[in-house]
Design a protein around this motif. Structure first.
Motif, PDB file in Angstrom:
ATOM      1  N   ILE A 324      15.884 -26.040 -15.775  1.00  0.00           N
ATOM      2  CA  ILE A 324      16.343 -27.406 -16.089  1.00  0.00           C
ATOM      3  C   ILE A 324      16.031 -27.735 -17.552  1.00  0.00           C
ATOM      4  O   ILE A 324      15.179 -27.084 -18.160  1.00  0.00           O
ATOM      5  CB  ILE A 324      15.705 -28.445 -15.127  1.00  0.00           C
ATOM      6  N   ASP A 325      16.720 -28.744 -18.108  1.00  0.00           N
ATOM      7  CA  ASP A 325      16.548 -28.999 -19.536  1.00  0.00           C
ATOM      8  C   ASP A 325      15.200 -29.671 -19.830  1.00  0.00           C
ATOM      9  O   ASP A 325      14.535 -30.174 -18.933  1.00  0.00           O
ATOM     10  CB  ASP A 325      17.728 -29.811 -20.096  1.00  0.00           C
ATOM     11  N   GLU A 326      14.872 -29.656 -21.094  1.00  0.00           N
ATOM     12  CA  GLU A 326      13.577 -30.150 -21.575  1.00  0.00           C
ATOM     13  C   GLU A 326      13.305 -31.582 -21.104  1.00  0.00           C
ATOM     14  O   GLU A 326      12.206 -31.926 -20.679  1.00  0.00           O
ATOM     15  CB  GLU A 326      13.597 -30.086 -23.114  1.00  0.00           C
ATOM     16  N   CYS A 327      14.345 -32.390 -21.134  1.00  0.00           N
ATOM     17  CA  CYS A 327      14.195 -33.806 -20.787  1.00  0.00           C
ATOM     18  C   CYS A 327      13.822 -33.954 -19.299  1.00  0.00           C
ATOM     19  O   CYS A 327      12.896 -34.678 -18.946  1.00  0.00           O
ATOM     20  CB  CYS A 327      15.517 -34.475 -21.127  1.00  0.00           C
ATOM     21  N   THR A 328      14.540 -33.219 -18.433  1.00  0.00           N
ATOM     22  CA  THR A 328      14.267 -33.292 -16.987  1.00  0.00           C
ATOM     23  C   THR A 328      12.888 -32.709 -16.688  1.00  0.00           C
ATOM     24  O   THR A 328      12.184 -33.173 -15.772  1.00  0.00           O
ATOM     25  CB  THR A 328      15.350 -32.525 -16.185  1.00  0.00           C
ATOM     26  N   LEU A 329      12.488 -31.715 -17.461  1.00  0.00           N
ATOM     27  CA  LEU A 329      11.189 -31.072 -17.269  1.00  0.00           C
ATOM     28  C   LEU A 329      10.037 -32.069 -17.429  1.00  0.00           C
ATOM     29  O   LEU A 329       8.976 -31.924 -16.818  1.00  0.00           O
ATOM     30  CB  LEU A 329      11.055 -29.945 -18.321  1.00  0.00           C
ATOM     31  N   GLN A 330      10.267 -33.103 -18.241  1.00  0.00           N
ATOM     32  CA  GLN A 330       9.214 -34.106 -18.485  1.00  0.00           C
ATOM     33  C   GLN A 330       9.165 -35.155 -17.374  1.00  0.00           C
ATOM     34  O   GLN A 330       8.287 -36.011 -17.362  1.00  0.00           O
ATOM     35  CB  GLN A 330       9.430 -34.822 -19.845  1.00  0.00           C
ATOM     36  N   ARG A 331      10.141 -35.138 -16.468  1.00  0.00           N
ATOM     37  CA  ARG A 331      10.184 -36.176 -15.421  1.00  0.00           C
ATOM     38  C   ARG A 331       9.226 -35.856 -14.273  1.00  0.00           C
ATOM     39  O   ARG A 331       8.573 -34.823 -14.258  1.00  0.00           O
ATOM     40  CB  ARG A 331      11.611 -36.292 -14.881  1.00  0.00           C
ATOM     41  N   SER A 332       9.196 -36.743 -13.263  1.00  0.00           N
ATOM     42  CA  SER A 332       8.285 -36.575 -12.118  1.00  0.00           C
ATOM     43  C   SER A 332       8.706 -35.365 -11.270  1.00  0.00           C
ATOM     44  O   SER A 332       9.839 -34.881 -11.368  1.00  0.00           O
ATOM     45  CB  SER A 332       8.327 -37.821 -11.242  1.00  0.00           C
ATOM     46  N   ARG A 333       7.798 -34.921 -10.390  1.00  0.00           N
ATOM     47  CA  ARG A 333       8.095 -33.787  -9.508  1.00  0.00           C
ATOM     48  C   ARG A 333       9.352 -34.084  -8.681  1.00  0.00           C
ATOM     49  O   ARG A 333      10.216 -33.227  -8.495  1.00  0.00           O
ATOM     50  CB  ARG A 333       6.888 -33.546  -8.593  1.00  0.00           C
ATOM     51  N   HIS A 334       9.428 -35.336  -8.194  1.00  0.00           N
ATOM     52  CA  HIS A 334      10.557 -35.746  -7.371  1.00  0.00           C
ATOM     53  C   HIS A 334      11.886 -35.539  -8.133  1.00  0.00           C
ATOM     54  O   HIS A 334      12.832 -34.948  -7.617  1.00  0.00           O
ATOM     55  CB  HIS A 334      10.399 -37.218  -6.988  1.00  0.00           C
ATOM     56  N   GLU A 355       0.461 -28.675  -7.723  1.00  0.00           N
ATOM     57  CA  GLU A 355      -0.629 -29.604  -8.076  1.00  0.00           C
ATOM     58  C   GLU A 355      -0.211 -31.051  -7.836  1.00  0.00           C
ATOM     59  O   GLU A 355      -1.022 -31.898  -7.517  1.00  0.00           O
ATOM     60  CB  GLU A 355      -0.989 -29.450  -9.567  1.00  0.00           C
ATOM     61  N   GLN A 356       1.095 -31.332  -8.010  1.00  0.00           N
ATOM     62  CA  GLN A 356       1.558 -32.718  -7.920  1.00  0.00           C
ATOM     63  C   GLN A 356       2.038 -33.087  -6.521  1.00  0.00           C
ATOM     64  O   GLN A 356       2.472 -34.214  -6.302  1.00  0.00           O
ATOM     65  CB  GLN A 356       2.702 -32.933  -8.922  1.00  0.00           C
ATOM     66  N   ILE A 357       1.897 -32.141  -5.569  1.00  0.00           N
ATOM     67  CA  ILE A 357       2.513 -32.361  -4.255  1.00  0.00           C
ATOM     68  C   ILE A 357       1.937 -33.580  -3.521  1.00  0.00           C
ATOM     69  O   ILE A 357       2.656 -34.318  -2.868  1.00  0.00           O
ATOM     70  CB  ILE A 357       2.453 -31.071  -3.389  1.00  0.00           C
ATOM     71  N   GLY A 358       0.635 -33.809  -3.674  1.00  0.00           N
ATOM     72  CA  GLY A 358       0.026 -34.927  -2.949  1.00  0.00           C
ATOM     73  C   GLY A 358       0.149 -36.248  -3.686  1.00  0.00           C
ATOM     74  O   GLY A 358      -0.165 -37.317  -3.129  1.00  0.00           O
ATOM     75  N   LEU A 359       0.613 -36.193  -4.941  1.00  0.00           N
ATOM     76  CA  LEU A 359       0.668 -37.423  -5.732  1.00  0.00           C
ATOM     77  C   LEU A 359       1.812 -38.314  -5.262  1.00  0.00           C
ATOM     78  O   LEU A 359       2.832 -37.823  -4.777  1.00  0.00           O
ATOM     79  CB  LEU A 359       0.872 -37.095  -7.221  1.00  0.00           C
ATOM     80  N   PRO A 360       1.624 -39.652  -5.401  1.00  0.00           N
ATOM     81  CA  PRO A 360       2.735 -40.527  -5.009  1.00  0.00           C
ATOM     82  C   PRO A 360       3.948 -40.260  -5.889  1.00  0.00           C
ATOM     83  O   PRO A 360       3.800 -39.826  -7.028  1.00  0.00           O
ATOM     84  CB  PRO A 360       2.181 -41.939  -5.264  1.00  0.00           C
ATOM     85  N   ASP A 361       5.141 -40.484  -5.329  1.00  0.00           N
ATOM     86  CA  ASP A 361       6.357 -40.258  -6.089  1.00  0.00           C
ATOM     87  C   ASP A 361       6.386 -41.199  -7.288  1.00  0.00           C
ATOM     88  O   ASP A 361       6.298 -42.413  -7.140  1.00  0.00           O
ATOM     89  CB  ASP A 361       7.560 -40.516  -5.162  1.00  0.00           C
ATOM     90  N   GLU A 362       6.504 -40.624  -8.477  1.00  0.00           N
ATOM     91  CA  GLU A 362       6.412 -41.452  -9.680  1.00  0.00           C
ATOM     92  C   GLU A 362       7.759 -41.631 -10.371  1.00  0.00           C
ATOM     93  O   GLU A 362       7.829 -41.811 -11.583  1.00  0.00           O
ATOM     94  CB  GLU A 362       5.442 -40.808 -10.673  1.00  0.00           C
TER      95      GLU A 362
END
Ligand SMILES: C[S@@+](CC[C@H](N)C(=O)[O-])C[C@H]1O[C@@H](n2cnc3c(N)ncnc32)[C@H](O)[C@@H]1O
Length: 379
Positions: A324-334, A355-362
């Motif tokens: 995925i592109d650089e911009c999308t790479l900076q977004r949340s796991r979701h 690592e981010q699996i348990g984190l709330p959707d951001e």
């Protein structure tokens, strides 16, 4: 580069991966590779991005390219002699007049697929491309010509079975582990399938135009296809950067380049390159990571992929790129996974995602809006 990396099975869900068997320094080239098959996107070609019909090398001079992309027919460029386009080597198919950057590309194309796909012998091809263009608008991700070339290569090959086997060793599940199916509208896909079956003289690759075979071929391209981008302007910029000049000349040319990019951005936005997609035998084994340690580039300004380290890589480390592109790479796991599932049919299990699996959707409001816009463009 024999011995610099090896293929290893990582098990479910990632499958095969490429691992370093020696350390690589940042920016070091890990390997380079020509594709099994490549094709320019249909809209890209229709909009006048003039590239070699085989290797996608730009066929315009840098001056012609800059004039077209900036919509200024009288624009002039400093150092035009640094342009890499050599028109004296250009040639064309005698029958349908598609252009090639060299006699060699013409011969390879003729031998691999053009013997079957020359428009002069196969007028229905124009209709197929037009139908495809009505289904798949820019930004393009797949070209119907890639599918046509794959079929023609199988039909024309002396060892049809081995070409088919090589392709089918690429991952091609139509539904991912996370249950995500093909992105393409089913009805439109069937229409294209019928047109391909009616247009191409297929004897041996009939399975690929059956409902199941065509879906698999589409999934294979979705899962393994690599975008290719070539530009005579960016080659010129790179060569200008290497030229010896005084500080004053450097300042002036850097300013020229900034203004030139702004002018092109105003006219064509991000569509600066000859664009298409390709299938590579080795590069397709590179898995995705949301913290990639390698990058695929096209520095020869043709379809040759060069895989380069983004940071130092240690022996034993898996070599991963970002799909995925650089911009999308900076977004949340979701958000990252939404794109990976939509376009590449899998849910990412890289270290960052785990690592981010348990984190709330951001997912921010801005991200949601951008995602909705993307979905609208696709539909
Ligand atoms: C281009 S192939 C990479 C090679 C692949 N591992 C194989 O065995 O053929 C892309 C496919 O690999 C898998 N894959 C790649 N990166 C992944 C990741 N980070 N998490 C889960 N699956 C991944 C997905 O099934 C994806 O469709």
């Amino acid at each position: 580069m024999p011995g610099a990396f090896e293929l290893r099975e990582t098990g479910s869900p990632k499958g095969l991966g490429v691992f370093a068997t020696q350390p690589f320094a940042s920016k070091e080239i890990i390997f380079e590779e020509k594709p099994l098959v490549s094709a320019q996107f249909c809209w890209n070609e229709a909009y006048g991005y003039y590239a070699c019909h085989h290797c996608m090398r730009p066929m315009e001079t840098v001056v012609e390219n800059f004039r077209r992309l900036s919509n200024n027919g009288s624009a002039v460029l400093p150092y035009p002699e640094l342009c890499r386009t050599d028109k004296s080597k250009h040639t064309a198919c005698e029958s349908c007049r598609v252009g090639y950057c060299s006699e060699r590309c013409k011969q390879i194309a003729e031998q691999q697929y053009h013997h079957m796909l020359c428009q002069a012998k196969l007028p229905g091809l124009v209709r197929l491309v037009e139908c495809w263009k009505q289904i798949h608008f820019p930004p393009e991700t797949v070209s119907i010509m890639l599918i046509a070339r794959i079929i023609a290569m199988i039909e024309g090959s002396e060892d049809k079975q081995s070409v088919l086997q090589t392709l089918m060793s690429f991952s091609h599940e139509t539904v991912s582990d996370s249950g995500v199916g093909l992105v393409v509208d089913e009805e439109k896909l069937q229409l294209v399938r019928q047109m391909v079956a009616e247009t191409l003289p297929i004897n041996h690759a009939k399975y690929l135009v059956s409902e199941e075979g065509f879906n698999k071929l589409f999934a294979l391209i979705g899962r393994n296809g690599q975008g290719v981008g070539t530009s005579v302007f960016s080659m010129w910029v790179s060569d200008v950067g290497k030229k010896d000049m005084s500080d004053e000349e450097r300042e002036a040319v850097d300013h020229f380049i900034d203004v030139a990019y702004a002018q092109m951005d105003e006219h064509v936005g991000t569509f600066l390159n000859c664009e298409g997609s390709a299938l590579f035998k080795l590069q397709r084994c590179l898995n995705h990571s949301c913290t990639p340690n390698a990058l695929v580039t096209f520095p020869h300004s043709d379809h040759t992929a060069v895989v380069q380290a983004l940071r130092p890589i240690e022996t034993g480390e898996e070599i991963c790129i970002s799909y995925i592109d650089e911009c999308t790479l900076q977004r949340s796991r979701h958000s990252r996974n939404k794109q990976l599932q939509r376009y590449y049919l899998f849910e990412c299990c890289c270290n960052k995602c785990m690592e981010q699996i348990g984190l709330p959707d951001e997912t921010s409001e801005e991200e949601s809006e951008e995602e909705e816009e993307d979905e609208e463009m696709d539909s």
